[in-house]
Write a protein that holds these residues in place. Structure first.
Motif, mmCIF file in Angstrom:
data_model
loop_
_atom_site.group_PDB
_atom_site.id
_atom_site.type_symbol
_atom_site.label_atom_id
_atom_site.label_comp_id
_atom_site.label_asym_id
_atom_site.label_seq_id
_atom_site.Cartn_x
_atom_site.Cartn_y
_atom_site.Cartn_z
ATOM 1 N N ALA A 34 -34.519 39.408 -15.726
ATOM 2 C CA ALA A 34 -35.573 40.555 -16.492
ATOM 3 C C ALA A 34 -36.612 40.245 -15.474
ATOM 4 N N ALA A 35 -37.089 42.207 -15.669
ATOM 5 C CA ALA A 35 -38.916 42.199 -15.631
ATOM 6 C C ALA A 35 -39.005 42.734 -16.747
ATOM 7 N N ARG A 36 -38.256 43.449 -17.632
ATOM 8 C CA ARG A 36 -38.700 44.717 -18.678
ATOM 9 C C ARG A 36 -37.525 44.012 -19.607
ATOM 10 N N LEU A 37 -37.815 44.905 -20.781
ATOM 11 C CA LEU A 37 -36.881 44.437 -21.490
ATOM 12 C C LEU A 37 -37.327 45.538 -23.417
ATOM 13 N N TYR A 38 -36.468 46.514 -23.102
ATOM 14 C CA TYR A 38 -37.551 47.870 -24.694
ATOM 15 C C TYR A 38 -35.939 47.825 -25.822
ATOM 16 N N ASP B 92 -32.524 33.554 -27.637
ATOM 17 C CA ASP B 92 -33.412 32.566 -27.783
ATOM 18 C C ASP B 92 -34.736 32.824 -27.771
ATOM 19 N N HIS B 93 -36.172 32.964 -28.775
ATOM 20 C CA HIS B 93 -37.453 33.064 -28.630
ATOM 21 C C HIS B 93 -38.007 32.289 -27.494
ATOM 22 N N ASP B 94 -37.188 31.155 -28.293
ATOM 23 C CA ASP B 94 -38.321 29.811 -27.491
ATOM 24 C C ASP B 94 -38.061 29.591 -25.740
ATOM 25 N N THR B 95 -36.842 30.410 -25.485
ATOM 26 C CA THR B 95 -36.448 30.014 -23.989
ATOM 27 C C THR B 95 -36.923 31.171 -23.447
ATOM 28 N N GLY B 96 -36.561 32.690 -23.827
ATOM 29 C CA GLY B 96 -36.421 33.271 -23.424
ATOM 30 C C GLY B 96 -35.148 34.173 -22.850
ATOM 31 N N THR B 97 -34.254 33.458 -23.576
ATOM 32 C CA THR B 97 -32.717 34.088 -22.861
ATOM 33 C C THR B 97 -32.365 34.932 -23.573
ATOM 34 N N LEU B 98 -31.241 35.211 -23.614
ATOM 35 C CA LEU B 98 -30.400 36.238 -24.050
ATOM 36 C C LEU B 98 -29.071 36.285 -24.168
ATOM 37 N N SER B 99 -27.533 36.429 -24.578
ATOM 38 C CA SER B 99 -27.012 36.628 -24.549
ATOM 39 C C SER B 99 -26.150 38.109 -24.420
ATOM 40 N N ILE B 100 -26.141 39.429 -23.657
ATOM 41 C CA ILE B 100 -25.073 40.032 -24.237
ATOM 42 C C ILE B 100 -24.294 41.041 -23.702
ATOM 43 N N PHE B 101 -23.267 41.585 -24.145
ATOM 44 C CA PHE B 101 -22.653 42.237 -23.362
ATOM 45 C C PHE B 101 -22.829 43.908 -22.954
ATOM 46 N N LEU B 102 -22.731 43.758 -21.750
ATOM 47 C CA LEU B 102 -22.957 45.154 -21.195
ATOM 48 C C LEU B 102 -22.658 46.680 -21.622
ATOM 49 N N PRO C 117 -39.520 40.780 -26.872
ATOM 50 C CA PRO C 117 -39.878 41.288 -28.425
ATOM 51 C C PRO C 117 -39.824 40.472 -29.347
ATOM 52 N N LYS C 118 -40.347 40.073 -29.873
ATOM 53 C CA LYS C 118 -40.547 39.359 -31.510
ATOM 54 C C LYS C 118 -38.375 39.490 -32.278
ATOM 55 N N HIS C 119 -38.852 41.283 -32.807
ATOM 56 C CA HIS C 119 -37.966 41.671 -33.222
ATOM 57 C C HIS C 119 -36.646 41.796 -33.192
ATOM 58 N N LEU C 120 -36.046 41.084 -32.114
ATOM 59 C CA LEU C 120 -34.858 40.960 -31.785
ATOM 60 C C LEU C 120 -33.542 40.323 -32.274
ATOM 61 N N SER C 121 -32.517 40.825 -32.527
ATOM 62 C CA SER C 121 -31.281 40.519 -33.176
ATOM 63 C C SER C 121 -30.303 40.417 -32.649
ATOM 64 N N PRO C 122 -29.715 39.409 -33.060
ATOM 65 C CA PRO C 122 -28.011 40.388 -32.441
ATOM 66 C C PRO C 122 -26.844 41.582 -33.874
ATOM 67 N N GLY C 123 -27.132 42.156 -32.344
ATOM 68 C CA GLY C 123 -26.290 43.295 -32.670
ATOM 69 C C GLY C 123 -27.243 44.410 -32.390
ATOM 70 N N ASP C 124 -28.760 44.497 -31.797
ATOM 71 C CA ASP C 124 -29.481 45.529 -31.653
ATOM 72 C C ASP C 124 -28.761 46.307 -29.637
ATOM 73 N N THR C 125 -29.420 46.634 -29.463
ATOM 74 C CA THR C 125 -28.778 47.451 -28.149
ATOM 75 C C THR C 125 -30.218 47.390 -27.489
ATOM 76 N N VAL C 126 -30.481 47.166 -26.103
ATOM 77 C CA VAL C 126 -31.662 46.684 -25.466
ATOM 78 C C VAL C 126 -31.845 47.420 -23.927
ATOM 79 N N ARG C 127 -32.837 48.697 -23.967
ATOM 80 C CA ARG C 127 -32.605 48.313 -22.191
ATOM 81 C C ARG C 127 -33.617 47.904 -21.437
ATOM 82 N N ILE C 128 -32.703 46.987 -20.077
ATOM 83 C CA ILE C 128 -32.868 45.679 -19.609
ATOM 84 C C ILE C 128 -33.359 46.135 -17.970
#
Length: 137
Positions: A96-100, A34-44, A72-83
């Motif tokens: 999260a303080a940083r997310l890539y 959700d880019h508007d609120t800055g929330t993600l749902s992830i599986f660790l 980041p604006k380019h994130l989409s479901p299925g991407d792997t991220v480092r948090i």
């Protein structure tokens, strides 16, 4: 001499008392963004100690919050991220303080210009770095 010894002992004691909590590094696969609120749902993703690929943890998705301007604006479901961040809310939310996303990390920001100059010598003049004083065959 006694003053220095007393000062060093005090520093060591205070160093053990202070709780310097740093950010932890997490690796996860995005379920929703959700880019508007800055929330993600992830599986660790759990890293395997034998050097193999990671596996998704079988539990429920974890909610990650980050300021919307840092997401980041380019994130989409299925991407792997480092948090980099810490758990809040009793361990149910990751702040999260940083997310890539891999491949989109700090490499895009070249404040000193060093990466540009290195790439310039490699990409021009035949791609072998032979241009302008780099020697040739």
């Amino acid at each position: 001499m006694r003053t220095i010894l007393l000062l060093l002992t005090g520093i060591l004691i205070m160093g053990g008392v202070l709780d310097a909590s740093g950010e932890d590094l997490f690796l996860g696969r995005i379920v929703s963004v959700d880019h508007d609120t800055g929330t993600l749902s992830i599986f660790l993703i759990e890293e395997q100690s034998n050097g193999g690929n990671g596996k998704d943890r079988a539990s429920a998705p974890l909610e990650v919050t980050i300021p919307p301007n840092q997401l980041p604006k380019h994130l989409s479901p299925g991407d792997t991220v480092r948090i980099w961040g810490d758990f809040t809310g009793g361990g149910t939310t990751l702040s999260a303080a940083r997310l890539y996303a891999p491949g989109h990390g700090g490499g895009a920001n070249d404040a000193t210009g060093v990466r540009r100059r290195i790439g310039k010598s490699r990409s021009h003049h035949g791609g072998r770095g032979e241009g302008r004083g780099h020697g040739g065959r």
